[in-house]
Design a protein around this motif. Sequence first.
Motif, PDB file in Angstrom:
ATOM      1  N   UNK B 140     -89.044 -51.313 -48.352  1.00  0.00           N
ATOM      2  CA  UNK B 140     -88.279 -51.282 -47.022  1.00  0.00           C
ATOM      3  C   UNK B 140     -88.819 -49.838 -46.603  1.00  0.00           C
ATOM      4  N   UNK B 141     -88.871 -49.303 -44.969  1.00  0.00           N
ATOM      5  CA  UNK B 141     -88.914 -48.489 -44.830  1.00  0.00           C
ATOM      6  C   UNK B 141     -88.057 -47.320 -44.509  1.00  0.00           C
ATOM      7  N   UNK B 142     -86.893 -48.010 -45.248  1.00  0.00           N
ATOM      8  CA  UNK B 142     -86.060 -47.280 -44.592  1.00  0.00           C
ATOM      9  C   UNK B 142     -86.644 -45.989 -45.569  1.00  0.00           C
ATOM     10  N   UNK B 143     -86.303 -44.418 -45.009  1.00  0.00           N
ATOM     11  CA  UNK B 143     -86.265 -43.291 -45.253  1.00  0.00           C
ATOM     12  C   UNK B 143     -87.849 -42.980 -44.972  1.00  0.00           C
ATOM     13  N   UNK B 144     -88.555 -43.933 -45.153  1.00  0.00           N
ATOM     14  CA  UNK B 144     -89.954 -43.722 -45.139  1.00  0.00           C
ATOM     15  C   UNK B 144     -90.645 -44.022 -44.558  1.00  0.00           C
ATOM     16  N   UNK B 145     -90.413 -43.388 -43.297  1.00  0.00           N
ATOM     17  CA  UNK B 145     -91.718 -44.299 -41.756  1.00  0.00           C
ATOM     18  C   UNK B 145     -92.989 -44.504 -42.713  1.00  0.00           C
ATOM     19  N   UNK B 146     -93.495 -43.776 -43.180  1.00  0.00           N
ATOM     20  CA  UNK B 146     -94.956 -44.579 -43.276  1.00  0.00           C
ATOM     21  C   UNK B 146     -95.107 -45.587 -43.543  1.00  0.00           C
ATOM     22  N   UNK B 147     -94.117 -46.294 -44.729  1.00  0.00           N
ATOM     23  CA  UNK B 147     -93.860 -47.525 -45.094  1.00  0.00           C
ATOM     24  C   UNK B 147     -93.777 -47.907 -44.236  1.00  0.00           C
ATOM     25  N   UNK B 148     -93.091 -47.917 -43.530  1.00  0.00           N
ATOM     26  CA  UNK B 148     -92.075 -48.946 -42.342  1.00  0.00           C
ATOM     27  C   UNK B 148     -93.261 -49.567 -41.754  1.00  0.00           C
ATOM     28  N   UNK B 149     -94.771 -48.613 -41.332  1.00  0.00           N
ATOM     29  CA  UNK B 149     -95.428 -49.020 -40.287  1.00  0.00           C
ATOM     30  C   UNK B 149     -96.064 -50.059 -40.750  1.00  0.00           C
ATOM     31  N   UNK B 150     -96.310 -49.918 -42.732  1.00  0.00           N
ATOM     32  CA  UNK B 150     -96.818 -51.680 -43.415  1.00  0.00           C
ATOM     33  C   UNK B 150     -96.336 -52.221 -42.949  1.00  0.00           C
ATOM     34  N   UNK B 151     -94.951 -52.714 -42.042  1.00  0.00           N
ATOM     35  CA  UNK B 151     -94.158 -54.032 -42.552  1.00  0.00           C
ATOM     36  C   UNK B 151     -94.380 -54.389 -40.721  1.00  0.00           C
ATOM     37  N   UNK B 152     -94.809 -55.831 -41.756  1.00  0.00           N
ATOM     38  CA  UNK B 152     -94.419 -56.611 -39.799  1.00  0.00           C
ATOM     39  C   UNK B 152     -92.912 -56.239 -38.917  1.00  0.00           C
ATOM     40  N   UNK B 153     -94.315 -55.907 -37.826  1.00  0.00           N
ATOM     41  CA  UNK B 153     -92.963 -55.602 -37.018  1.00  0.00           C
ATOM     42  C   UNK B 153     -90.939 -56.862 -36.750  1.00  0.00           C
ATOM     43  N   UNK B 154     -90.719 -55.979 -36.390  1.00  0.00           N
ATOM     44  CA  UNK B 154     -89.128 -57.127 -36.827  1.00  0.00           C
ATOM     45  C   UNK B 154     -88.744 -58.058 -35.700  1.00  0.00           C
ATOM     46  N   UNK B 155     -88.184 -59.422 -35.593  1.00  0.00           N
ATOM     47  CA  UNK B 155     -88.462 -59.658 -34.455  1.00  0.00           C
ATOM     48  C   UNK B 155     -86.961 -60.052 -33.825  1.00  0.00           C
ATOM     49  N   UNK B 156     -87.449 -59.270 -32.560  1.00  0.00           N
ATOM     50  CA  UNK B 156     -86.335 -59.222 -31.118  1.00  0.00           C
ATOM     51  C   UNK B 156     -86.342 -60.526 -30.782  1.00  0.00           C
ATOM     52  N   UNK B 157     -84.353 -60.587 -30.041  1.00  0.00           N
ATOM     53  CA  UNK B 157     -83.960 -61.339 -29.238  1.00  0.00           C
ATOM     54  C   UNK B 157     -84.585 -61.031 -27.893  1.00  0.00           C
ATOM     55  N   UNK B 158     -84.669 -59.964 -27.488  1.00  0.00           N
ATOM     56  CA  UNK B 158     -84.651 -59.390 -26.730  1.00  0.00           C
ATOM     57  C   UNK B 158     -85.795 -59.838 -25.839  1.00  0.00           C
ATOM     58  N   UNK B 159     -87.568 -59.937 -26.829  1.00  0.00           N
ATOM     59  CA  UNK B 159     -88.559 -59.907 -26.749  1.00  0.00           C
ATOM     60  C   UNK B 159     -88.604 -61.358 -26.144  1.00  0.00           C
ATOM     61  N   UNK B 160     -87.520 -62.551 -26.363  1.00  0.00           N
ATOM     62  CA  UNK B 160     -87.819 -63.951 -26.629  1.00  0.00           C
ATOM     63  C   UNK B 160     -87.497 -64.544 -25.369  1.00  0.00           C
ATOM     64  N   UNK B 161     -88.436 -64.924 -24.773  1.00  0.00           N
ATOM     65  CA  UNK B 161     -87.901 -65.472 -23.837  1.00  0.00           C
ATOM     66  C   UNK B 161     -86.858 -67.338 -23.498  1.00  0.00           C
ATOM     67  N   UNK B 162     -85.732 -66.705 -23.209  1.00  0.00           N
ATOM     68  CA  UNK B 162     -84.766 -67.898 -23.125  1.00  0.00           C
ATOM     69  C   UNK B 162     -84.234 -68.531 -22.080  1.00  0.00           C
ATOM     70  N   UNK B 163     -84.465 -67.622 -20.705  1.00  0.00           N
ATOM     71  CA  UNK B 163     -83.686 -67.589 -20.065  1.00  0.00           C
ATOM     72  C   UNK B 163     -84.317 -69.149 -19.248  1.00  0.00           C
ATOM     73  N   UNK B 164     -85.513 -69.321 -19.086  1.00  0.00           N
ATOM     74  CA  UNK B 164     -86.033 -70.428 -17.491  1.00  0.00           C
ATOM     75  C   UNK B 164     -86.995 -71.353 -19.004  1.00  0.00           C
ATOM     76  N   UNK B 165     -86.819 -72.626 -18.653  1.00  0.00           N
ATOM     77  CA  UNK B 165     -87.432 -73.223 -19.531  1.00  0.00           C
ATOM     78  C   UNK B 165     -89.455 -73.248 -18.787  1.00  0.00           C
TER      79      UNK B 165
END
Lengths: 367, 165
Positions: B140-165
């Motif tokens: 995990x990239x906790x306290x190791x920012x260079x290791x965090x860059x190698x990991x896949x980006x976190x899925x955010x609910x903000x990014x997800x379209x949930x409003x209109x179909x």
Amino acid sequence: MAVRTEPFVLNMGPVHPSTHGVFRMRATLDGEVVIDIEPVFGYLHRGIEKLAEQRTYTGITPLTDRLDYISSMSNNLAYCLAVEKLAGIKVPERAEYIRVIMAELQRIAALLIAVGAFLNDCGAYFTPFLYMFRERERIVDLFEMVSGQRLTYNYMRAGGVSQDLPEEFMPALRKFMDMMPRFMDEYDRLLMQNEILIARAKGVGILTGEQAINCSVSGPVLRASGVNWDIRKADPYSIYDRFDFDIPTQATGDCYDRYRQRVEEMRQSLRIIRQAMEQLPSGPVRAELPQLIRPPTGEAYARIEAPKGELGFYLVSDNSIAPYRCHIRPPSLINLTALRDMVRGWKVADLIIIFGSIDITVGEIDR
Amino acid sequence: MKFERYGIGIAKGLTVTIRHLLRHPTVNQYPEQRLNISRRFRGNELVWNREKCTGCGTCAKTCPQGAIEIVTSTDMTENKYVVDKYQVDTGYCIQCGLCVEACPYEALYFSHAYECAKYRRGELVQGKEDMLDRPERKVSGYFYPDKAKELPEQTMLVEKVTEKR
């Protein structure tokens, strides 16, 4: 011939869906009318104040997460302010802004739960609750991004915050800020004018301003009774004096007003976050401190406006690595003292929603 | 309580509910669909780098739960500490991350793995061999920012379209 009756004692809880945790109320009833009520607590006692005496100043931060577990960031902030006051630590500018953003996001998240749970108690079974959980999920996602966990964040430290924000945080926060006002309007449309809710909550469980002050109630419950008292304005901590926001108040202090008050406060929190986002400077996020903090002998009390009211930490130092005494002033416990005044003369069904409108967390009452 | 036009508020509320019928779902079907967890994920397991560790014991001193146990002996020929026993009881661990933060030699990380449920309490105790930094273990990239860059980006609910179909 009149029927002779005698009061009936009803135990609600410790495990009851309306008591939001393990909390027991001993209600004395006359028919269906509540005559008297006695809260019985201690079912979730973990001895956090005593445990704090054996831990280092840094090691207490994870304990404070577990006080009011739905607003961990606010607890962290209050504790860190107390340690900083005690040891005279100066916090970098960027860290102050990050703290404000986090505390206000946490306020929105906690108030969403408060409103949702209140509507749940009113009988709007889980529909509004889940709508509000959807937005809380977005906030919790942001917290997970910065701190790595979803409930016990342990993000703030004495002298700043543990790590800087990741670079993908600000775009996500901006997106959230664009979304949130729309959702707020949706909540208003959903239930604000609902006749059943108004009939259930309006005029029920009135707490007058005078009573509220006498019970030393704080937070949204106090402001719903018409008293304009918010520690962010009255005794500004951190950098709250730099932001422009209003303190909404309501007139009567019934359950509906407390619900309205919480919704208004969320809008004000959004205003603060927007300003903090614009002004966010760059720089270090943590003051240079030794691994073990040894504050000079003395005592300090720091208080903040937590989502539920005034949260205070009182620390006494004897110049060792652990505090000599750590006392917590939890808003839930003090707000609960007003419950008896509010429920007397109301029916059992009203007792549930009056209790729900105070918004307590048992983790904080029992500590 | 009297209302002027009873039912308007309820009808307004129902339109919101009906509109929600016609939008994308917010939830995911967990075991089939998986979201990426935070790059700074804190949880369950610790990863220990044997080469970098000097046996100073800062992690054990910082741990508020006393879950880390470290026993060292002195190697007189090479003039350094040898870690004889390094053991973390993850059953006691509260995943506060203070040990990772405190390590001055960057020898301790969080693992990026979840679903680490065990059948017995004893299996929660991580010994020296379980904690070793193996290439297949994601860190995990906790306290190791260079290791965090190698990991896949976190899925955010903000990014997800949930409003209109």
